[in-house]
Structures are given as C-alpha cells and as structure tokens.
Design a protein around this motif. Structure first.
Motif, PDB file in Angstrom:
ATOM      1  N   LYS A   9       0.524  -1.206   0.416  1.00  0.00           N
ATOM      2  CA  LYS A   9      -0.215  -0.051   0.240  1.00  0.00           C
ATOM      3  C   LYS A   9       0.746   0.881   0.217  1.00  0.00           C
ATOM      4  CE  LYS A   9      -4.493  -0.837   2.055  1.00  0.00           C
ATOM      5  NZ  LYS A   9      -5.834  -0.834   2.832  1.00  0.00           N
ATOM      6  N   LYS A  38       1.113   4.077  -3.053  1.00  0.00           N
ATOM      7  CA  LYS A  38       0.469   5.001  -2.505  1.00  0.00           C
ATOM      8  C   LYS A  38       1.633   6.342  -3.470  1.00  0.00           C
ATOM      9  CE  LYS A  38      -1.210   7.906   1.065  1.00  0.00           C
ATOM     10  NZ  LYS A  38       0.220   9.201   1.135  1.00  0.00           N
ATOM     11  N   MET A  60      -6.412   4.774  -3.498  1.00  0.00           N
ATOM     12  CA  MET A  60      -5.655   5.725  -4.089  1.00  0.00           C
ATOM     13  C   MET A  60      -6.078   7.073  -5.427  1.00  0.00           C
ATOM     14  SD  MET A  60      -2.389   3.919  -3.442  1.00  0.00           S
ATOM     15  CE  MET A  60      -2.035   3.123  -1.653  1.00  0.00           C
TER      16      MET A  60
END
Ligand SMILES: C[S@@+](CC[C@H](N)C(=O)[O-])C[C@H]1O[C@@H](n2cnc3c(N)ncnc32)[C@H](O)[C@@H]1O
Length: 267
Positions: free
Chosen positions: A161, A165, A226
C-alpha cells in the motif's frame, strides 16, 4: 549514496526495502543483460510488457507483440518512471519508442549496470537512471509522470500500500500506473516458484516468497483507495519450448494491470 545505504540499513522497514532481496538481485548485476542467463525471463517478458505499456498509453486497444530491436516514435512526449527498474531491461526498450524514461532502483550495482549498458548502446534515447527510493523521488517529482511502471517489483515489497501510494503520487492526474506481477494462489506458486525457479530455471532460485504475491483484485482494491481506476487486467502465459510470452485472458499466474489516476480528488 553511502548516506542512502546507511538510511536503508538503519531503518529499511521505514523505507520499505528488503535488504536481503536487494542483495540477492544485485548478485546478478553481471549477467542481467545476458538474454540467455539467469534473468532470461525478464528479457522474454518484454515481448508482452513493452506493448502492454506502449499500447496502454497510446492506443488503449489490444496490445500487439514486441520484437527485440523494434523502435518508433509512438511514445514521443511521454514521461515514464520505471520504479524498481533493475538494470533497465524494460526501461531501455520503452526509450526506443521515444519516451523520456527515468529508471530508479535501490540496488546500486544494478543502476551501474543499467548505465553501462545504456552508454554501450550509443543510442539517441532519453533514458536516465538513479539509485533512489520512490519515497525520495516523489519529494521533487510529484505529479510529474504520464506513466509509472512497476514491473516484477510489487512481489518484492512488504508494504504494498505504501509503495503504491508513492507510485501514484508521482503520476499526473489522468496518468497510468502499470503493474506486472504474480498472482497469489496455489497454481501461481507452482508455476512461478516450483517450475520457474527450481525445475525450469527461468529465474534465479529463491527470488520469490509466496506470501508476497498479490492478486489482481487486491491491487485493484488498493489502487481504488488511491483514486485510480483499473482499466485493464491481462494475463501473460509463458510457452517454455518456444521461449515466448503470450497474452491470455486468464490472470491466475502472471498478469499486467493498468489503472488511471482520476482527476477528481477523493474526499
Ligand atoms: C525482479 S527485479 C525487476 C527489475 C525490472 N523491473 C525488470 O522487470 O526488468 C525487481 C527489482 O525490484 C527492486 N526493488 C526491490 N525493492 C524495491 C523497493 N522497495 N523499491 C523499488 N524497487 C525495489 C530490486 O532492486 C530489483 O531491481
């Protein structure tokens, strides 16, 4: 550079880098560009991943196949960040389609090999490399790229993650992130680790850890958070006796995923 290494060693968890993995990859720096050597699979995979990125950006249609030495100006004007570029086996061919490519990787030896190979080609292409972490790169390069590519990298990252990101932060709104990786299920384990590493020798032994694999739906879910919309997921199949990769609809082993960063911010 020493400072970067020190920081990675002191707090590699914070920077999402597995030192053991980077060391393992670096040990192949000398043979990385040998298309018949231990990194053979990365070279052969270009048959599908080069067009997956190129055609995903340009035509949005079904990707065509790529052959060694192919070049055109199809990607002229596109800025591409290749995260975890290794020694540049994918970055360079993308450069031959006219893109401005920046390859970054935490492995110093691989970046050196990438630079040496590039200069040995004497080619008029806009490819450059830097031994840098994505977390550092985005400090000065947020929303700069039309495409971010992470090919055969996410399966080496613990905190996917956080990694994704940072990748998305480097993208312009409307830009595409391209991931190629291995799915997570028993069949992918059998093909990638047991056959790929131990029986057929397509990859160096102990390159992958099953628990690090990730399915297309998991990547889609993370990217969705996102504000990136997945527009394409396509499977790759390896035909061992012919030494070729093919596209297929089945994404249960190896796959490519393209997602587009939406312009409207999520609240
Ligand atoms: C299997 S290689 C793929 C190299 C290249 N993308 C290719 O497909 O030709 C995996 C690469 O990921 C890099 N890597 C490992 N951890 C990373 C991280 N946290 N951020 C960026 N790259 C990383 C390794 O150094 C290695 O070069």
């Amino acid at each position: 550079m020493t400072e970067l290494r020190q920081r990675q060693t002191e707090s590699n968890k914070k920077f999402n880098v597995d030192e053991r993995d980077v060391k393992h990859m670096s040990s192949f720096a000398g043979v990385w560009w040998d298309p018949t050597g231990e990194c053979k699979a990365l070279h052969e995979m270009n048959q599908v991943r080069v067009p997956f990125v190129r055609d995903g950006l340009v035509t949005n249609g079904t990707p065509e196949y790529w052959r060694e030495g192919q070049t055109s100006d199809a990607l002229e004007g596109y800025k591409i960040l290749d995260v975890g570029c290794g020694a540049g086996v994918l970055s360079e061919p993308l450069g031959y389609f006219g893109a401005e490519v920046v390859g970054i990787d935490p492995a110093e030896d691989l970046i050196k090999t990438a630079e040496d190979h590039l200069s040995s080609q004497n080619a008029d292409i806009k490819v450059s490399y830097s031994c840098e972490l994505i977390e550092d790169h985005i400090k000065k390069n947020a929303e700069k790229y039309d495409a971010v590519v992470a090919s055969e990298v996410v399966e080496h990252i613990a905190d996917k993650k956080a990694f994704l990101k940072s990748c998305v932060e480097a993208l312009k709104p409307g830009g595409s992130i391209f991931i190629t990786t291995i799915s997570r299920n028993w069949f992918a384990w059998l093909c990638a680790i047991i056959f790929g590493e131990f029986i057929l020798g397509l990859l160096p032994k102990n390159t992958h850890i099953y628990e690090q694999f990730i399915s297309p739906s998991e990547v889609t879910e993370i990217l969705e958070e996102m504000n990136c919309r997945t527009v394409k997921v396509i499977g790759f199949r390896y035909e061992f006796f012919r030494g070729i990769f093919k596209f297929q609809s089945n994404t249960s082993i190896e796959y490519g995923l393209q997602a587009i960063k939406q312009s409207n911010r999520k609240k």
